[in-house]
Design an enzyme around this catalytic site. Structure first.
Site, short mmCIF file in Angstrom:
data_model
loop_
_atom_site.label_atom_id
_atom_site.label_comp_id
_atom_site.label_asym_id
_atom_site.label_seq_id
_atom_site.Cartn_x
_atom_site.Cartn_y
_atom_site.Cartn_z
N THR A 84 -54.68 -159.41 31.45
CA THR A 84 -55.55 -160.98 31.29
C THR A 84 -55.48 -161.84 29.98
O THR A 84 -55.94 -162.87 30.03
CB THR A 84 -56.94 -160.49 31.58
OG1 THR A 84 -57.18 -159.39 30.26
CG2 THR A 84 -57.32 -159.84 32.93
N VAL B 99 -53.70 -155.77 37.71
CA VAL B 99 -54.45 -156.36 36.37
C VAL B 99 -54.87 -155.51 35.56
O VAL B 99 -55.74 -154.54 36.01
CB VAL B 99 -54.97 -157.66 36.85
CG1 VAL B 99 -54.03 -159.05 37.43
CG2 VAL B 99 -55.92 -158.48 36.77
N CYS B 100 -54.66 -155.89 34.13
CA CYS B 100 -55.56 -154.76 33.81
C CYS B 100 -55.64 -156.26 32.45
O CYS B 100 -55.02 -156.62 32.21
CB CYS B 100 -54.60 -153.74 33.41
SG CYS B 100 -52.93 -154.43 32.57
N ALA B 101 -55.46 -155.48 31.15
CA ALA B 101 -55.86 -156.13 29.59
C ALA B 101 -54.43 -156.85 29.40
O ALA B 101 -53.80 -157.73 29.01
CB ALA B 101 -56.01 -155.11 28.04
#
Length: 197
Positions: free
Chosen positions: A94, A66-68
């Protein structure tokens, strides 16, 4: 040469349902991670992912990266695939997770949260453009500073890369301490030795 394979993706609701069976790796900077992350996610910044390859190869079960927003996690999944490690990305990152009302873990009280990288880039680019325009009132050559940033943003959009984000990630508040990464790798190694549940 074969075209790059698109990484498998989970939407936020499906990821939430499968979360207990997933190992979640957050590839944002430590500052972004501290601002809010998926429950039980471990932080391995994208630029440190290569140092985690031996441990990631040993993990049982499924790996969710995951990342932003999903862009960095897609790059991470492609990089992992090149090393024979299968991983999925979280659609919308996220931001999408929080947008669906799912819990983000926040830092302990007293820890300072850092802006998301996209926000840092927007602020830095906007500030440099404004400085270039203001100094351009003194001498027209300073307007080239603003033009350079505009060109960089166009290049960034066309190539889906961001040189400014790479530079900003090197700032002290965006960097992890070596001990933090070692602790994360140790936790992953422990998971790799545990039977799959």
């Amino acid at each position: 040469m074969n075209p790059p394979v698109e990484p498998l993706a989970l939407d936020a609701d499906e990821a939430r349902t499968r979360l207990p069976r997933l190992t979640v790796i957050d590839v944002r900077t430590p500052g972004e991670y501290a601002a809010g992350h998926l429950p039980d996610a471990l932080n391995i910044p994208l630029d440190r992912l290569d140092s985690a390859l031996p441990v990631l190869r040993q993990l049982p079960g499924e790996l969710l990266v995951v990342c932003a927003s999903g862009a960095r996690s897609e790059r991470a999944c492609r990089s992992l695939a090149e090393h024979g490690i299968r991983a999925m990305t979280l659609t919308g990152g996220t931001q999408g997770w929080a947008g669906r009302g799912h819990e983000l873990r926040r830092p302990a009280p007293g820890k300072r949260a850092v802006w998301a990288m996209e926000r840092q880039v927007r602020f830095a680019a906007g500030a440099i453009v404004l400085v270039g325009l203001a100094l351009g009132l003194l001498h027209p050559a300073w307007q080239l500073l603003s033009a350079g940033i505009a060109g960089g943003l166009v290049f960034s959009a066309l190539t889906d890369t961001c040189g400014m984000a790479a530079l900003l990630s090197k700032l002290p508040y965006n960097r992890s301490h070596p001990a933090d990464l070692e602790a994360t790798l140790a936790a992953l190694a422990e998971r790799g030795q545990s039977p799959v549940t």
